[in-house]
Enzyme design. Structure first.
Site, PDB file in Angstrom:
ATOM      1  CG  LEU A  58      -2.080  -0.940   1.310  1.00 11.46           C
ATOM      2  CD1 LEU A  58      -2.821  -0.741   2.629  1.00 11.46           C
ATOM      3  CD2 LEU A  58      -3.027  -0.784   0.144  1.00 11.46           C
ATOM      4  CG  ASP A  59       0.855   4.036  -3.231  1.00  9.63           C
ATOM      5  OD1 ASP A  59       1.717   3.187  -3.537  1.00  9.63           O
ATOM      6  OD2 ASP A  59       0.077   4.549  -4.054  1.00  9.63           O
ATOM      7  NE  ARG A  60       5.845   8.455   2.534  1.00  6.84           N
ATOM      8  CZ  ARG A  60       7.015   8.475   3.181  1.00  6.84           C
ATOM      9  NH1 ARG A  60       7.033   8.616   4.489  1.00  6.84           N
ATOM     10  NH2 ARG A  60       8.143   8.366   2.522  1.00  6.84           N
TER      11      ARG A  60
END
Length: 253
Positions: A58-60
Site C-alpha cells: 500500500l502506498d504511504r
C-alpha cells in the site's frame, strides 16, 4: 523518543496478521519512500512476536487493510494468490466530478519509475454517492465530488491514482497525481489533510486452513468527518456477495 501508537489489528493467528494501516505511514524501508524513522513493520514488531513479511503493497499515503505473513512459506502462498488475481480488493475513494454509476478504466501503466514499458492495467468502479458543494473555484461556482468503491483487477504502481488521473476524475488529497486546487479546497474548508483512498475490504483464502477470510478496515476520523459533512454516512454498502471478486465469492458458496 515517544512510543508510536499501536496499530489496529484486524486479524491475528499463528500464520498471518491483517492490520489497518494508517495513512502517511510507509510499510517498510524501500527506495520508493526514502528514509523515515517510523515504519509499519517496525511498529508491528512491538505488538507481534516472530518474523513478519509484508506480502503486498500500500502506498504511504493510502490507508486500509494490509496482510502480513508470519513465515516465508505463508508469504509465498499469499503471493501466489495475489499473482493469480484470486484476492478480492475493494477500495474507497473520493474523486472530483461525477463519474458514471459504474465503469472501468483499461489503460496500460508503466512501473514505479514511471518510465519503461507499460503493462496492462484494469480498474473497475461503482459510484456510491455524489455531492455538490457551494464553494467557488476556478470557472465554477460549485464543486462536484463523488464517493466510489474501486476494485483494481491488476496491481500496478499507484494504479488507482494514476487511472483516475487519466480520466480526469482525480482523487482528492493526491499530491502526486491530483489537482492542487481541489486538494487546497478540502484542506481549507473540510480540514482533510490526507489522500482520500482507503483499502477498505480484502478477501483471501487462508493459506494454511483454506478457509475464506474477509477483512474490513474502519475509516479514520478524517474520512468519518467528511462522510458526515457530505451526507454520505449511510452510503457504504453492506456485505454484498454479488459484488465480491469472483474467486473470493466462490469460496463462500
Amino acid at each position: 523518543m515517544s512510543v508510536p501508537a499501536p496499530l489496529q489489528l484486524l486479524h491475528l493467528d499463528e500464520h498471518l496478521v491483517a492490520v489497518n494501516k494508517p495513512h502517511s505511514l510507509a510499510v517498510h524501508r524501500s527506495r520508493l519512500v526514502g528514509e523515515d524513522e517510523d515504519y509499519l513493520i517496525d511498529r508491528l514488531r512491538l505488538q507481534v512476536d516472530g518474523r513478519l513479511h509484508a506480502v503486498h503493497r500500500l502506498d504511504r499515503a493510502t490507508s486500509g487493510v494490509l496482510l502480513v505473513a508470519r513465515s516465508q512459506e505463508i508469504a509465498a502462498e499469499l503471493g501466489r494468490q495475489l499473482m493469480a488475481r484470486t484476492v478480492g480488493k475493494s477500495y474507497l475513494a473520493v474523486v472530483r466530478g461525477w463519474p458514471a454509476e459504474q465503469g472501468e478504466i483499461d489503460y496500460p501503466l508503466s512501473g514505479s519509475s514511471l518510465r519503461g514499458e507499460a503493462k496492462p492495467a484494469l480498474t473497475r468502479w461503482r459510484r456510491l454517492a455524489t455531492v455538490e458543494v457551494p464553494i467557488a473555484s476556478g470557472r465554477y461556482a460549485q464543486q462536484r465530488y463523488a464517493l466510489l468503491e474501486v476494485q483494481p483487477q491488476t496491481g500496478r504502481y499507484r494504479q488507482i491514482r494514476r487511472h483516475f488521473h487519466h480520466v480526469s476524475h482525480h482523487l482528492l488529497g493526491d499530491t502526486s497525481h491530483g489537482r492542487g486546487d481541489h486538494n487546497r479546497l478540502i484542506r481549507q474548508h473540510y480540514g482533510v489533510h490526507r489522500l482520500l483512498l482507503h483499502a477498505w475490504r480484502l478477501e483471501v483464502v487462508h493459506p494454511a486452513t483454506q478457509a475464506p477470510l474477509r477483512f474490513e478496515a474502519p475509516l479514520d476520523d478524517s474520512w468519518q468527518r467528511l462522510l458526515g459533512t457530505f451526507g454520505w454516512s449511510g452510503a457504504l454498502p453492506a456485505d454484498d456477495v454479488a459484488l465480491r471478486h469472483p474467486a473470493a465469492a466462490a469460496a463462500h458458496e
